[in-house]
Design a protein around this motif. Sequence first.
Motif, short mmCIF file in Angstrom:
data_model
loop_
_atom_site.label_atom_id
_atom_site.label_comp_id
_atom_site.label_asym_id
_atom_site.label_seq_id
_atom_site.Cartn_x
_atom_site.Cartn_y
_atom_site.Cartn_z
N THR A 35 1.08 -0.78 0.10
CA THR A 35 -0.27 -0.47 -0.10
C THR A 35 0.56 1.19 0.15
O THR A 35 0.41 2.44 -0.63
N GLN A 36 2.06 1.00 0.70
CA GLN A 36 2.68 2.51 0.66
C GLN A 36 3.55 2.33 -0.55
O GLN A 36 3.56 4.00 -1.05
N VAL A 37 4.21 1.10 -1.01
CA VAL A 37 4.88 1.87 -2.76
C VAL A 37 3.12 2.03 -3.87
O VAL A 37 3.93 2.23 -4.65
N GLU A 38 2.14 1.75 -3.45
CA GLU A 38 1.08 2.29 -3.88
C GLU A 38 0.92 3.77 -4.82
O GLU A 38 1.51 3.84 -6.29
N ASP A 39 1.21 4.63 -4.07
CA ASP A 39 0.42 6.10 -3.84
C ASP A 39 2.75 5.87 -5.56
O ASP A 39 1.79 6.46 -6.23
N ILE A 40 3.40 5.65 -5.35
CA ILE A 40 4.14 5.75 -6.41
C ILE A 40 4.24 5.25 -6.83
O ILE A 40 4.60 5.98 -8.56
N LEU A 41 3.80 4.32 -7.85
CA LEU A 41 3.69 3.30 -9.01
C LEU A 41 2.58 4.28 -9.24
O LEU A 41 2.90 4.52 -10.57
N GLY A 42 1.04 4.89 -8.28
CA GLY A 42 0.35 5.51 -9.47
C GLY A 42 1.10 6.54 -10.22
O GLY A 42 0.78 6.87 -11.09
N ARG A 43 1.89 7.45 -9.15
CA ARG A 43 1.69 8.97 -10.09
C ARG A 43 2.97 8.48 -11.11
O ARG A 43 2.84 8.95 -12.60
N GLU A 44 3.41 7.49 -11.13
CA GLU A 44 4.98 7.13 -11.87
C GLU A 44 3.76 6.07 -13.67
O GLU A 44 4.22 6.56 -14.73
#
Length: 224
Positions: A148-157
């Motif tokens: 879940t912590q990584v989702e935001d990073i990947l979402g922006r990318e």
Amino acid sequence: MMEDVATDPSTPGSEKPRRARRTRMTGAERRQQLLVIGRTLFAARGFEGTSVEEIAAKAGVSKPVVYEHFGGKEGLYAVVVDREMRRLLDMVTSSLTAGHPRELCEQAAFALLDYIEEHTDGFRILVRDSPIPQSTGSFASLISDIATQVEDILGREFKSRGFDPKLAPLYAQALVGMVALTGQWWLDVRRPRKAEVAAHLVNLAWHGLDGIEQKPRLIGHRKA
């Protein structure tokens, strides 16, 4: 080993030895002692292979003391698991400080490998399936929390590259799961060295994402 002795002050000039008094643990100290002992035994023998009798014997107390603090082996195990889950999650989330996505991948990989290296007993406990329904969590749920912590990073990318950001959770689970399973393998082999393992993990993850297709296709006969 000889026990500490002291002369009896009640009789002047008496040379009669007496046993030195033991310092009693506070409730908090005893609880911490039982947690440390339980953590070591659970890591070495698993939940089923560890008994309340052995925990009590290692602590130098009777079985009722263990029940008094934790209600039994299940309660002690649940607290140990919860502490380890929080420690690992804190290590991963606090490590994600870089701005560049590739370096964030490196930091996440290093955080998990650092935890395995520094808290090996804790990781051995986490990767076992919890035998108690009332446990506060499992390794699978912990991996989901980290993803879940990584989702935001990947979402922006994804968004910046024109991909559907709604797919970020799927890719986050895949990436974090890859690192976690590799960590389980590295737990015992410890080869190659940690930095090299992190580099290879990020190599696969980063270059896989770099060449990602907007609409991946299947090349086999099965389509559903």
